[in-house]
Design a protein around this motif. Structure first.
Motif, mmCIF file in Angstrom:
data_model
loop_
_atom_site.group_PDB
_atom_site.id
_atom_site.type_symbol
_atom_site.label_atom_id
_atom_site.label_comp_id
_atom_site.label_asym_id
_atom_site.label_seq_id
_atom_site.Cartn_x
_atom_site.Cartn_y
_atom_site.Cartn_z
ATOM 1 N N SER A 163 -2.968 0.296 -3.862
ATOM 2 C CA SER A 163 -2.572 -0.903 -3.281
ATOM 3 C C SER A 163 -2.751 -1.870 -4.366
ATOM 4 C CB SER A 163 -3.463 -1.057 -2.048
ATOM 5 O OG SER A 163 -4.687 -1.418 -2.706
ATOM 6 N N ILE A 208 0.888 -1.194 0.041
ATOM 7 C CA ILE A 208 0.143 -0.002 0.047
ATOM 8 C C ILE A 208 0.758 1.217 0.115
ATOM 9 C CG2 ILE A 208 -1.704 1.147 1.055
ATOM 10 C CD1 ILE A 208 -1.333 -1.961 2.436
ATOM 11 N N GLY A 223 -0.969 0.287 -7.020
ATOM 12 C CA GLY A 223 0.039 0.437 -5.930
ATOM 13 C C GLY A 223 1.502 0.140 -6.618
#
Length: 317
Positions: free
Chosen positions: A302, A119, A250
């Motif tokens: 993410s 993340i 991400g």
């Protein structure tokens, strides 16, 4: 007379003095808030206990209206021109790609689901980008302690108490009972735990919480055979689903975004989390979301780096 409070404010107050909520716990809170919009004094205590774990990245579904028919233009290798792509095309394509790549598993009740998620998040007003690598070990049937990490916060999660109910279910035996027919899956998720009424068609008031439960199910890293592809196809039929071009996950990969957008005048009129899919294969890549934290809001990207079934906590595939 005091100012009226919207559902997001109520949700923050609902958990103000407690640890962060699980996906199912927050879904139950949302369901009660949604009922409150329709029925006075509907904020009665939920009958089922929920387990606590530090889940911070939640988005809330809005009130569904008429379906939004949206397309994006995606470049095609064989032509310099672009071609329109609808949300249903992307999600049905994702379902087909999932079926092609799926490797069915059958974990034992005494095993754990291992996940590794990356993340990245940045304050919306500017500031330093932070990267978290969260590894978690979730008990397959809840009979053993799980070890979870969310945005670097790590903790042990107790075993399930007797008669605990989570929704969508997290226990493998209950996940296997969910239908893999997209239309039936919507109905099964619509009403929460209990016997699904397949004779009652979906209504406009059903879509907000049903969409939320479908999205929560897709957050589960490992699912029984056919369930994830069915969830993609179910999501494709939800009114209010639109597509967004040039979205990143991400890992910095650019793809097509899928987002639920509520009607004007609702707290979700600007949309919630964005699921990112590869523009060519429609394979799911990751997510773009926003996370409120007090006075600060974070842009968040993410992706799931790894998932597997293992025999014990701290074991990696």
């Amino acid at each position: 007379m005091s100012e009226p409070r919207n559902e997001l404010q109520l949700l923050r107050e609902w958990e103000a003095d407690t640890p962060p909520l699980t996906d199912p716990a927050r879904a139950r809170a949302l369901l009660r808030l949604h009922q409150a919009m329709l029925t006075p004094n509907a904020l009665a205590p939920a009958p089922a206990a929920v387990r606590r774990r530090p889940v911070l990245r939640m988005a809330v579904a809005g009130v569904a209206a008429a379906a939004i028919t949206t397309t994006v233009l995606v470049a095609n290798e064989s032509s310099p021109r672009t071609q329109p792509v609808s949300a249903s095309t992307v999600l049905n394509g994702a379902a087909a790609e999932e079926r092609r790549l799926e490797k069915p598993i059958a974990p034992r009740d005494d095993q754990f689901i291992y996940t590794k998620e990356v993340i990245k998040e940045t304050p919306t007003g500017g500031g330093r980008t932070r990267t978290y690598v969260d590894e978690s070990w979730d008990s397959v049937d809840g009979s053993k302690r799980s070890y979870v990490s969310e945005l670097g916060q790590k903790q042990w999660v107790p075993v399930y108490p007797p008669n605990q109910t989570n929704w969508p279910p997290t226990r493998w035996t209950l996940l296997k009972q969910l239908p893999t027919d997209p239309a039936k899956l919507l109905i099964a998720l619509r009403g929460g735990p209990g016997k699904a009424d397949y004779n009652r068609p979906m209504r406009a008031a059903d879509w907000p919480i049903t969409q939320f439960f479908v999205a929560s199910l897709l957050r589960t890293a490992v699912l029984p055979k056919g369930l994830r592809s069915a969830a993609y196809e179910a999501l494709a039929t939800v009114p209010g689903i639109k597509v967004l071009p040039h979205q990143k996950d991400g890992d910095g990969r650019v793809g097509i975004g899928i987002q639920y957008v509520g009607p004007p005048g609702t707290p979700w009129a600007k949309g919630g989390r964005v699921l990112v899919f590869d523009a060519k294969t429609y394979r799911y890549l990751g997510m773009h979301d926003r996370r409120p934290a007090g006075a600060t809001t974070y842009e968040q990207w993410s992706y799931l780096a790894a998932s597997a079934v293992v025999d014990r906590v701290m074991q990696r595939p």
